[in-house]
Enzyme design. Structure first.
Site, mmCIF file in Angstrom:
data_model
loop_
_atom_site.group_PDB
_atom_site.id
_atom_site.type_symbol
_atom_site.label_atom_id
_atom_site.label_comp_id
_atom_site.label_asym_id
_atom_site.label_seq_id
_atom_site.Cartn_x
_atom_site.Cartn_y
_atom_site.Cartn_z
ATOM 1 N N HIS A 255 37.192 -118.890 42.170
ATOM 2 C CA HIS A 255 36.879 -120.099 41.390
ATOM 3 C C HIS A 255 35.540 -120.622 41.894
ATOM 4 C CE1 HIS A 255 37.220 -124.111 39.700
ATOM 5 N NE2 HIS A 255 38.388 -123.818 39.144
ATOM 6 N N ARG A 278 33.731 -129.977 34.704
ATOM 7 C CA ARG A 278 32.635 -129.371 33.932
ATOM 8 C C ARG A 278 32.955 -129.438 32.444
ATOM 9 N NH1 ARG A 278 32.961 -123.861 35.948
ATOM 10 N NH2 ARG A 278 34.634 -124.525 37.315
HETATM 11 C C1 SIN Z 1 43.137 -123.034 36.573
HETATM 12 O O1 SIN Z 1 43.128 -122.385 37.615
HETATM 13 O O2 SIN Z 1 43.633 -122.608 35.530
HETATM 14 C C2 SIN Z 1 42.502 -124.388 36.507
HETATM 15 C C3 SIN Z 1 41.988 -124.785 37.823
HETATM 16 C C4 SIN Z 1 41.040 -125.912 37.688
HETATM 17 O O3 SIN Z 1 41.494 -127.048 37.550
HETATM 18 O O4 SIN Z 1 39.831 -125.679 37.751
#
Ligand code: SIN
Ligand code: FAD
Length: 479
Positions: A255, A278
């Site tokens: 991430h 974002r």
């Molecule tokens: C996700 O992992 O699906 C969302 C995580 C986030 O809130 O960026």
């Protein structure tokens, strides 16, 4: 299989994240099924309780113009990348799983909203999605905590539901005469071993938190990155020792935005800067300049960051900032308040920013207002309101430091469209399943390919958790 109280049949669910809770809920729809849910931790919720951006669904009644959102399947296939698009022989099976995921997504969101009472009325657009379809509530509780707490509360009203925390499953039990059929589990509670009989739904989550173990084995290059997951071992070995096949184990999601806490910059576990920051309008900066379409896929945004010069500290990190303008701050108000309280975001006036950042805001505001095209191809600007002129000087933005973090594991055990755990690979001519064993959630693999879309993990937990619970309960009754 031993009948439980009053002649009812027991379905065993392992793991109390959203996949396990969904399986329990579906299994309990049969009035002659009891559910025993075994959870290793002291409290239910797993990583599911941390989910911060929401759950995908399309078309739902909460989306504006939802009837036009027919692109969820194609967005998911595109995001999954080469493992699907290069036409490998197994792509038909992968696409079947993606069809189930996306076709049942609206029902999953409506189930949580209508049957469980979760507020999912706010819809944001996350990276790699062509339209907004990630649902969360308007209140202060983040979506993961809201969904888990309400689902647990509903389940606990049912006297056929038995949640046992502090119980770690250590072994799958097989029939003595036929060691390929799973008939129950062994688990440890208070340093003693116990066993319980019944069909088993496995929902033990992924291995992004297993830095020294499974992550080091499958992606040694990522094992030293910080993570959003608490350290804990992956449980896939219990399934492979019963004959399960695994797929895509090297497909680990990084991430792009874990918060770097100024008070503990080198801590290994990071708070997530939710992608919806974002989606609601936030931008990413390196030395005051944008460098990427912030709503590209996670794979794209993370690899672009990791191509920049790393920070000079002892941890494998990058010096990137997330900046939210006043419109994005309002749209993400409850998250922003929490992150400010944690010291992860701070408020600044535009006039207090350095010249490079102010110049970036001037340029970007023109694109957000539709006066120019964005140089990085961003087409959705969330709630960005800054105009780019001197009138912005006294307006407040929020800024924090972020860095890529291991977050999710796309790989896992092979399942079919009934959530049965397979001994056959995705390529095999014939499918063979392990009788008595189902799996759902992050422990499974093959659905997301190279890159999972934000919001699709909670979704897969509900869709495949419900399928697994229904199937296991039907088998419990037939036996
Ligand atoms: C996700 O992992 O699906 C969302 C995580 C986030 O809130 O960026
Ligand atoms: P988990 O929720 O991790 O639950 C697994 C459970 O199994 C755990 O409670 C664990 O203790 C238990 N367990 C493990 N082994 C055993 C054993 N041997 N015996 C008994 N119990 C065991 N996804 C989204 O779609 N949207 C989001 O907004 C989102 N935000 C996220 C934010 C963060 C910070 C993180 C870390 C993840 C986020 N994700 C999000 C991803 C998503 O939360 C997880 O992938 C998903 O919830 C996994 O659910 P699960 O039920 O498969 O596993």
């Amino acid at each position: 299989m031993a009948p439980s109280a009053q002649g009812r049949q027991t379905v065993i669910v392992i793991g109390s994240g959203l996949a396990g809770l969904s399986a329990a809920s579906a299994a309990l729809r049969s009035s002659i099924t009891d559910v025993v849910l075994l959870e290793r931790a002291a409290k239910p919720g797993g990583n599911s309780i941390k989910a911060s951006s929401g759950i995908n669904g399309a078309p739902t009644r909460f989306q504006q113009q939802s009837s036009r959102d027919l692109a969820f399947f194609s967005d998911t296939v595109r995001s999954a990348g080469g493992r699907i698009s290069q036409g490998e022989p197994n792509s038909a099976r992968r696409k079947r799983l993606i069809s189930l995921l996306t076709e049942r997504s609206a029902a999953a969101v409506h189930f949580l909203a209508d049957d469980i009472g979760v507020d999912l009325t706010v819809v944001a657009q996350l990276g790699g999605h062509t339209v907004p379809r990630t649902h969360r509530g308007a209140g202060k509780t983040p979506p993961g905590a809201d969904i888990v707490s309400k689902l647990v509360a509903v389940l606990q009203k049912n006297n056929r539901f038995h949640l046992k925390t502090g119980c770690e499953v250590t072994k799958l039990l097989t029939r003595t005469s036929d060691t390929t059929t799973v008939v129950g589990v062994e688990y440890r509670f208070d340093n003693q071993l116990f066993s319980i009989a019944g069909p088993v739904v496995f929902a033990t989550g992924g291995f992004a938190g297993d830095g020294d173990g499974m992550l080091a084995r499958y992606r040694p290059d990522l094992a030293s990155l910080p993570s959003t997951n608490e350290p804990r071992p992956g449980m896939h070995g219990l399934l492979t020792s019963a004959g399960a096949q695994v797929v895509d184990m090297d497909s680990v999601q990084v991430h792009p935005t874990g918060f770097v806490d100024p008070l503990a910059p080198n801590s290994h576990v990071k708070f997530l800067a939710a992608e919806m920051l974002r989606g609601e309008g936030g931008i990413l900066l390196y030395k005051g300049k944008r460098f990427v379409n912030e709503l590209g896929t996670r794979e794209h945004v993370s690899s672009t960051i990791m191509g920049l010069e790393p920070s000079s500290g002892p941890s494998r990190q990058w010096d990137v900032q997330v900046l939210l303008d006043p419109g994005a701050c309002v749209a993400a108000a409850s998250h922003v308040a929490f992150y400010i309280w944690k010291g992860l975001l701070s408020r600044m006036k535009v006039s207090e920013l350095d010249e490079a950042t102010r110049e970036t805001i001037r340029e970007y505001s023109q694109a957000a207002a539709g006066k120019t095209s964005d140089v990085f191809g961003r087409v959705a600007f969330g709630h960005w309101v800054l105009a780019g002129g001197t009138e912005d000087n006294d307006k407040e933005v929020c800024v924090g430091w972020v860095t890529p973090v291991t977050h999710f594991t796309m790989g896992g055990v092979v399942i079919n469209d009934k959530s049965e755990v397979m001994t056959s690979t995705l390529d095999a001519n014939e499918e063979t399943a392990i009788p008595g064993l189902w799996a759902a959630g992050e422990v499974t693999g093959g659905i997301h390919g190279d890159n999972r879309l934000g919001g699709s993990s909670l979704l897969e937990c509900v869709v495949f958790g419900c399928i697994a619970g229904e199937q296991a309960s039907a088998k419990a009754v037939v036996r």
